[in-house]
Design a protein around this motif. Structure first.
Motif, PDB file in Angstrom:
ATOM      1  N   GLU A 230       0.899  -1.221  -0.106  1.00 44.36           N
ATOM      2  CA  GLU A 230      -0.018   0.141  -0.159  1.00 44.36           C
ATOM      3  C   GLU A 230       0.907   1.147   0.081  1.00 44.36           C
ATOM      4  O   GLU A 230       0.440   2.184  -0.611  1.00 44.36           O
ATOM      5  CB  GLU A 230      -0.894   0.054   1.034  1.00 44.36           C
ATOM      6  N   SER A 231       2.197   1.104   0.406  1.00 43.55           N
ATOM      7  CA  SER A 231       3.020   2.490   0.676  1.00 43.55           C
ATOM      8  C   SER A 231       3.649   2.610  -0.790  1.00 43.55           C
ATOM      9  O   SER A 231       4.223   3.436  -1.073  1.00 43.55           O
ATOM     10  CB  SER A 231       4.128   2.090   1.589  1.00 43.55           C
ATOM     11  N   GLY A 232       3.548   1.591  -1.619  1.00 45.32           N
ATOM     12  CA  GLY A 232       4.212   1.473  -2.949  1.00 45.32           C
ATOM     13  C   GLY A 232       5.613   0.948  -3.089  1.00 45.32           C
ATOM     14  O   GLY A 232       6.320   0.766  -3.923  1.00 45.32           O
ATOM     15  N   GLY A 233       5.789   0.016  -1.761  1.00 42.56           N
ATOM     16  CA  GLY A 233       7.153  -0.583  -1.595  1.00 42.56           C
ATOM     17  C   GLY A 233       7.419  -1.974  -2.007  1.00 42.56           C
ATOM     18  O   GLY A 233       6.459  -2.436  -2.944  1.00 42.56           O
ATOM     19  N   ILE A 234       8.447  -2.434  -1.776  1.00 43.18           N
ATOM     20  CA  ILE A 234       8.677  -4.048  -2.160  1.00 43.18           C
ATOM     21  C   ILE A 234       8.911  -4.767  -0.887  1.00 43.18           C
ATOM     22  O   ILE A 234       9.674  -4.473   0.131  1.00 43.18           O
ATOM     23  CB  ILE A 234       9.722  -4.148  -3.119  1.00 43.18           C
ATOM     24  N   VAL A 235       8.732  -6.096  -0.985  1.00 43.03           N
ATOM     25  CA  VAL A 235       9.192  -7.219  -0.185  1.00 43.03           C
ATOM     26  C   VAL A 235      10.137  -8.058  -0.762  1.00 43.03           C
ATOM     27  O   VAL A 235       9.872  -8.546  -2.005  1.00 43.03           O
ATOM     28  CB  VAL A 235       7.998  -8.004   0.227  1.00 43.03           C
ATOM     29  N   GLY A 236      11.562  -8.012  -0.453  1.00 38.47           N
ATOM     30  CA  GLY A 236      12.656  -8.609  -1.221  1.00 38.47           C
ATOM     31  C   GLY A 236      12.982  -9.987  -0.397  1.00 38.47           C
ATOM     32  O   GLY A 236      13.219 -10.190   0.721  1.00 38.47           O
ATOM     33  N   ILE A 237      12.459 -11.032  -0.933  1.00 36.39           N
ATOM     34  CA  ILE A 237      12.688 -12.511  -0.432  1.00 36.39           C
ATOM     35  C   ILE A 237      14.065 -12.888   0.019  1.00 36.39           C
ATOM     36  O   ILE A 237      14.996 -12.778  -0.817  1.00 36.39           O
ATOM     37  CB  ILE A 237      12.153 -13.428  -1.264  1.00 36.39           C
ATOM     38  N   ASN A 238      14.177 -13.240   1.085  1.00 37.08           N
ATOM     39  CA  ASN A 238      15.702 -13.582   1.656  1.00 37.08           C
ATOM     40  C   ASN A 238      15.812 -14.985   1.325  1.00 37.08           C
ATOM     41  O   ASN A 238      14.957 -15.887   0.946  1.00 37.08           O
ATOM     42  CB  ASN A 238      15.564 -13.355   3.249  1.00 37.08           C
ATOM     43  N   PHE A 239      16.927 -15.259   1.233  1.00 35.78           N
ATOM     44  CA  PHE A 239      17.530 -16.744   0.646  1.00 35.78           C
ATOM     45  C   PHE A 239      17.876 -17.739   2.037  1.00 35.78           C
ATOM     46  O   PHE A 239      18.309 -18.714   1.672  1.00 35.78           O
ATOM     47  CB  PHE A 239      18.596 -16.691  -0.497  1.00 35.78           C
ATOM     48  N   PHE A 240      18.079 -17.055   3.089  1.00 32.95           N
ATOM     49  CA  PHE A 240      18.792 -17.842   4.249  1.00 32.95           C
ATOM     50  C   PHE A 240      17.693 -18.658   4.724  1.00 32.95           C
ATOM     51  O   PHE A 240      16.507 -18.605   4.952  1.00 32.95           O
ATOM     52  CB  PHE A 240      18.739 -16.683   5.373  1.00 32.95           C
ATOM     53  N   PRO A 241      18.011 -20.243   4.798  1.00 32.05           N
ATOM     54  CA  PRO A 241      17.313 -20.975   5.059  1.00 32.05           C
ATOM     55  C   PRO A 241      16.255 -21.070   6.355  1.00 32.05           C
ATOM     56  O   PRO A 241      15.251 -21.523   6.216  1.00 32.05           O
ATOM     57  CB  PRO A 241      18.184 -22.654   5.026  1.00 32.05           C
ATOM     58  N   ALA A 242      16.941 -20.470   7.273  1.00 33.81           N
ATOM     59  CA  ALA A 242      16.371 -20.428   8.456  1.00 33.81           C
ATOM     60  C   ALA A 242      15.051 -19.209   8.474  1.00 33.81           C
ATOM     61  O   ALA A 242      14.103 -19.377   9.232  1.00 33.81           O
ATOM     62  CB  ALA A 242      17.163 -19.637   9.798  1.00 33.81           C
ATOM     63  N   PHE A 243      14.895 -18.606   7.300  1.00 31.64           N
ATOM     64  CA  PHE A 243      13.962 -17.634   6.994  1.00 31.64           C
ATOM     65  C   PHE A 243      12.969 -18.254   5.839  1.00 31.64           C
ATOM     66  O   PHE A 243      11.946 -17.837   5.495  1.00 31.64           O
ATOM     67  CB  PHE A 243      14.313 -16.435   6.557  1.00 31.64           C
ATOM     68  N   ILE A 244      13.259 -19.642   5.409  1.00 34.44           N
ATOM     69  CA  ILE A 244      12.345 -20.055   4.452  1.00 34.44           C
ATOM     70  C   ILE A 244      11.887 -21.523   4.361  1.00 34.44           C
ATOM     71  O   ILE A 244      11.145 -21.628   3.647  1.00 34.44           O
ATOM     72  CB  ILE A 244      13.060 -19.839   2.715  1.00 34.44           C
TER      73      ILE A 244
END
Length: 373
Positions: A230-244
């Protein structure tokens, strides 16, 4: 049978491909390693791997380890920024501060070096340092790292402020005035929502994945993703296994006591000499423990991209690898050379080529245009 990799490489050739977060500057400064080297020496990103993977530019993060560099945050930040400029001076890449400069670099066959700061402790509570770092080419700041600072709580630390302080609000407003992108990766939930009340224009999470799939506090809830969109921004997907990958995260957390002791053992010699522990030394310890767990499934990474696309659409998703800041990416991703594998998997999942061009870099160029002064 369609050749998804061939299609992916063509998409990369046609797109402007930008990664929103890598911790490579400490390699320049601490290891004397050159971005043009063919030998990665354990890293994930170099000019040769970027060329192979069709990566056109990178947001290099100036990350100051808060314990090792206590009392020297600004000085260390300057050194890391200078390290990026020194690498660019050889001509293989150029430091860019606008979207147009990124496009010009690609047209000239040069790698686009963008600079961010990871962790608001770098400004030592002084707004004038934001002005200085902006003048040195910094175009985003991650408001916290895993430590709570003087003006914002972190997701990885004890909350001391209940979110963003009055000074924190001034930091965000100053960033908006300068044209420095506000990055909410690493912040606590309370800080996140305080930022969304204060910030004007696009907000990004440069390297955060989906909490709906992996319950790491560093990840974003669906509601947070929608607020960023809604702000016009971006979610950059992280590649660290503990986050995915939730199973990998549980295994990693189970090894925490053993990891902490190993880090203390390795640190002892540096402590005795009164020296900061170089990241590549502590990272080596973490790599020992990732080897015990094994690689996370590649599919786990793709699932986070697909989830974010379902929640906020292709206009608000990007790539935030965290290369050179994580011990091991998921299986199949050894370096930037492997980025087309992600594109191929998403194309096979029926993400269109035009949508991929937005995800790969078009969205970041848009945010830079909307934020820049």
């Amino acid at each position: 049978m369609r050749d998804w990799m061939a299609e992916a490489r063509q998409v990369h050739a046609d797109a402007v491909v930008l990664d929103m977060h890598a911790d490579t500057p400490q390699r320049f400064v601490d290891e004397g390693w050159a971005f043009t080297e063919k030998d990665l020496r354990g890293g994930h990103l170099s000019l040769p791997t970027a060329l192979t993977g069709g990566l056109d530019g990178e947001f290099f993060a100036a990350w100051v380890e808060p314990h090792e560099w206590a009392g020297q945050y600004a000085e260390r930040t300057r050194a890391l920024i200078d390290g990026v400029h020194a690498q660019a001076s050889v001509g293989a890449m150029r430091v860019c501060v606008t979207a147009q400069e990124v496009l010009d670099a690609k047209a000239a066959g040069q790698f686009a070096a963008l600079i961010g700061i990871e962790g608001g402790h770098s400004i030592e509570g002084r707004l004038e340092l934001l002005e200085e770092f902006y003048a040195r080419g910094v175009r985003y700041m991650t408001l916290t790292w895993s430590n709570t600072n003087e003006w914002a709580d972190s997701s990885g630390d004890v909350a001391r402020h209940g979110g963003l302080t009055e000074l924190g609000g001034d930091v965000v407003r100053t960033m908006n005035r300068l044209g420095m992108i506000v990055d909410v990766s690493h912040v606590s939930d309370a800080t996140f929502w305080d930022v969304m009340k204060v910030a004007e224009g696009p907000v990004i999470a440069s390297h955060s994945s989906a909490r709906a799939l992996t319950k790491a506090p560093r990840n974003l809830t669906d509601e947070m993703m929608r607020a960023i969109a809604e702000s016009g921004g971006i979610v950059g997907i992280n590649f660290f296994p503990a986050f995915i990958d939730e199973g990998w995260r549980a295994a990693w957390n189970a090894l925490k006591p053993e990891r902490i002791q190993r880090h203390k053992d390795v640190a002892q010699a540096f402590r005795e000499r009164g020296e900061a522990i170089p990241f590549h030394i502590s990272d080596g310890v973490d790599r020992e423990f990732t080897a015990k767990i094994g690689r996370a499934p590649f599919r786990s990474l793709i699932n986070h991209f697909l989830h974010a696309l379902e929640i906020v659409g292709s206009e608000h998703v990007g790539i935030g690898t965290d290369f050179d800041g994580i011990p091991e990416p998921p299986e199949g991703i050894d370096s930037a050379a492997d980025l087309p594998k992600v594109t191929a998997a998403l194309l096979e999942a029926r993400v269109s080529a035009e949508e991929m061009k937005k995800i790969l870099g078009g969205n970041l160029l848009r945010v830079m245009d909307a934020t820049g002064r």
